[in-house]
Scaffold this active site. Sequence first.
Site, PDB file in Angstrom:
ATOM      1  N   GLU A  13      -6.951   4.098  -0.430  1.00 40.58           N
ATOM      2  CA  GLU A  13      -6.536   4.736   0.813  1.00 40.58           C
ATOM      3  C   GLU A  13      -5.957   6.101   0.485  1.00 40.58           C
ATOM      4  O   GLU A  13      -5.395   6.300  -0.596  1.00 40.58           O
ATOM      5  CB  GLU A  13      -5.458   3.904   1.519  1.00 40.58           C
ATOM      6  CG  GLU A  13      -5.989   2.699   2.229  1.00 40.58           C
ATOM      7  CD  GLU A  13      -4.908   1.989   3.026  1.00 40.58           C
ATOM      8  OE1 GLU A  13      -5.264   1.087   3.784  1.00 40.58           O
ATOM      9  OE2 GLU A  13      -3.726   2.335   2.885  1.00 40.58           O
ATOM     10  N   SER A  70      -5.786   5.247   5.442  1.00 39.74           N
ATOM     11  CA  SER A  70      -4.821   4.274   5.935  1.00 39.74           C
ATOM     12  C   SER A  70      -4.931   4.124   7.444  1.00 39.74           C
ATOM     13  O   SER A  70      -5.330   5.055   8.158  1.00 39.74           O
ATOM     14  CB  SER A  70      -3.406   4.725   5.570  1.00 39.74           C
ATOM     15  OG  SER A  70      -2.437   4.008   6.299  1.00 39.74           O
ATOM     16  N   CYS A 104       0.789  -7.824   5.560  1.00 39.54           N
ATOM     17  CA  CYS A 104       0.313  -6.565   5.003  1.00 39.54           C
ATOM     18  C   CYS A 104      -1.186  -6.525   4.749  1.00 39.54           C
ATOM     19  O   CYS A 104      -1.899  -7.502   4.901  1.00 39.54           O
ATOM     20  CB  CYS A 104       1.111  -6.161   3.774  1.00 39.54           C
ATOM     21  SG  CYS A 104       2.841  -5.815   4.183  1.00 39.54           S
ATOM     22  N   ASP A 105      -1.611  -5.371   4.279  1.00 39.37           N
ATOM     23  CA  ASP A 105      -2.975  -4.891   4.455  1.00 39.37           C
ATOM     24  C   ASP A 105      -4.080  -5.795   3.922  1.00 39.37           C
ATOM     25  O   ASP A 105      -4.982  -6.176   4.654  1.00 39.37           O
ATOM     26  CB  ASP A 105      -3.109  -3.517   3.802  1.00 39.37           C
ATOM     27  CG  ASP A 105      -2.179  -2.497   4.435  1.00 39.37           C
ATOM     28  OD1 ASP A 105      -0.975  -2.793   4.522  1.00 39.37           O
ATOM     29  OD2 ASP A 105      -2.642  -1.433   4.835  1.00 39.37           O
ATOM     30  N   LYS A 106      -4.082  -6.107   2.654  1.00 39.85           N
ATOM     31  CA  LYS A 106      -5.208  -6.823   2.062  1.00 39.85           C
ATOM     32  C   LYS A 106      -4.942  -8.312   1.975  1.00 39.85           C
ATOM     33  O   LYS A 106      -5.863  -9.096   1.748  1.00 39.85           O
ATOM     34  CB  LYS A 106      -5.507  -6.281   0.659  1.00 39.85           C
ATOM     35  CG  LYS A 106      -5.659  -4.771   0.622  1.00 39.85           C
ATOM     36  CD  LYS A 106      -6.644  -4.268   1.647  1.00 39.85           C
ATOM     37  CE  LYS A 106      -6.479  -2.792   1.923  1.00 39.85           C
ATOM     38  NZ  LYS A 106      -5.201  -2.373   2.437  1.00 39.85           N
ATOM     39  N   ASP A 136       0.811  -1.213   0.000  1.00 41.41           N
ATOM     40  CA  ASP A 136       0.000   0.000   0.000  1.00 41.41           C
ATOM     41  C   ASP A 136       0.843   1.262   0.000  1.00 41.41           C
ATOM     42  O   ASP A 136       0.460   2.277  -0.592  1.00 41.41           O
ATOM     43  CB  ASP A 136      -0.926   0.002   1.225  1.00 41.41           C
ATOM     44  CG  ASP A 136      -2.157  -0.856   1.007  1.00 41.41           C
ATOM     45  OD1 ASP A 136      -2.141  -1.675   0.073  1.00 41.41           O
ATOM     46  OD2 ASP A 136      -3.124  -0.709   1.756  1.00 41.41           O
ATOM     47  N   CYS A 189       4.722  -2.312   8.461  1.00 40.80           N
ATOM     48  CA  CYS A 189       5.108  -1.019   9.027  1.00 40.80           C
ATOM     49  C   CYS A 189       4.754  -0.925  10.515  1.00 40.80           C
ATOM     50  O   CYS A 189       3.681  -1.344  10.939  1.00 40.80           O
ATOM     51  CB  CYS A 189       4.461   0.102   8.236  1.00 40.80           C
ATOM     52  SG  CYS A 189       4.985   0.106   6.506  1.00 40.80           S
TER      53      CYS A 189
END
Length: 560
Positions: free
Chosen positions: A449, A475, A119-121, A78, A191
């Site tokens: 985002e 985000s 990570c995000d997705k 992202d 992160c």
Amino acid sequence: MRSDIVKKGVERTPHRSLLRALGRIDEELERPFVGVIGSYTDIVPGHMHLRQIVEAVRAGVTMAGGTPFEAHTIAVCDGIAMGHTGMKYSLSSRELVADSVETMALAHAFDALVLVPSCDKIVPGMLMAAARLDLPTVVVTGGPMLPGRYGGQSYDLNSAFMAVGAAARGTMTAEEVEAVERACCPGCGSCAGMFTANTMGCLSEALGMALPGNGATPAVSGARLALAKRAGMQVMELLARGITAGAILTAKAFQNAFVTDMAMGGSTNSVLHLLAIAHEAGLHFDLADLNTYSDSTPHLCKLSPAGDQYLVDLYESGGIAAIMHELQGIGLLAEDALTVTGHTVAENLAPGSRWAPDYALIDRNVVRSPDDPYSETGGLAILFGNLAPEGAAVKKAAVPPSMMQHRGPARVFDCEDDATAAIMAGAFEPGDVIVIRYEGPKGGPGMREMLTATSLLSGMGMDDRVALLTDGRFSGATRGPAIGHISPEAAARGPLAALRDGDVITIDIPNHRLEVDLSDAEIAQRLEALPAFEPRVKTGYLRRYARLVTSASTGGVMKE
């Protein structure tokens, strides 16, 4: 075993010949087949070390009597995708990840799965697949990145975004910005703050789908490799006992995830993802249900971007188990929910359990007691009103007290790029409510985002004087009054499409309200006068996605 359909009987001679081409021997063909599905890529820091994590999982599977087979899905970073067309592929990639896991698992008749996302997705995408497939499954994520250090201060990715805003305002020099750039992301892992990636890693544990310790154990630690090896061993126990993902992903599991999310002040994106995972599990939650959890759950943990601590600080203070232990003490957990340990939440959290941390080591600066919370209610809130009839989400843990209630004029933009340019140019006033519309699941498409916009305002020191509204997403690194997921979205003729510059908007987070000073008749008249929405993408995957995706209020899942 399910894998017998590709390895038993004379009619499977061709199948066995292909397995032998892999170097597999008779003993391996007799054992259960375990799919170890990761998401390694060397362009995403959260994923760059996943081959090592996968190797540890494979070792665990082999030690426990299984035969591991490795595969990997796509993975979008992202941060690298932020602020340009690439971000349209972030949320939309979640469905591709879920479909890829399903495809690999069923095409090759795996008996069980260990999923290794980061990570995000990717984490929610794999959890969606786990719910869909209902196989014995353990999730082990890549773990959080350590914060960077420079000049005696700690930094994370959000520091770099904020530095851009500070530079635009003239409060940081180019040399100082470069120093932050070089320091803030020191190595592998998701992160370092409680952004979406780490929120979902933590919630995998709260759901019971990952082993205790998964949420906060640093990516670079030997403990992360040991956890991965243990996950490989544990999936074999689940297989032997017939415990599948469906036995774990129950309504009680989601209760535990929701209250843990509220207590730790996770990303608003967790709302989208938990709803989507629940959908795959055959469960339904209304957005209003989340306010019930929020209103009854104290906010106990304040990590970056809401505070100045990081996942490593939570790890050293007992991790997610420490937060859940506090929630257990005030009766908010479903203690009898089953987990991938093969034991219940209560058994995992019991002092002296092999899965429980030493509660005497809890740092009350990191995990507060319910008797001394950051706030009496949770870190997320869902807002409703004539501007968001189906709901909108805000990370209230990161909203300054002065902006919890706000009333101001709208500054309306039809895409993120125009809004970002206006923010960079300082074309706004304190008190404004910046509206970014046509960035929802259909309108974007892909529901981008918008960390660039929020971080610019933070870096300019304006996140306590300007609000942001969007039908897109913000985000997990966002701070300030940033309200996203407004549903219905503008592209679906939601009220957001009716807004004009100067319309007065009222934000009331404590009372869960988001209103515009317009009558229902005026909103309807304005919407009626609008031309038909013209899709922005005409070809490829995003065109198909835009046609099939549903509202953010339902998790942004695809139509059946």
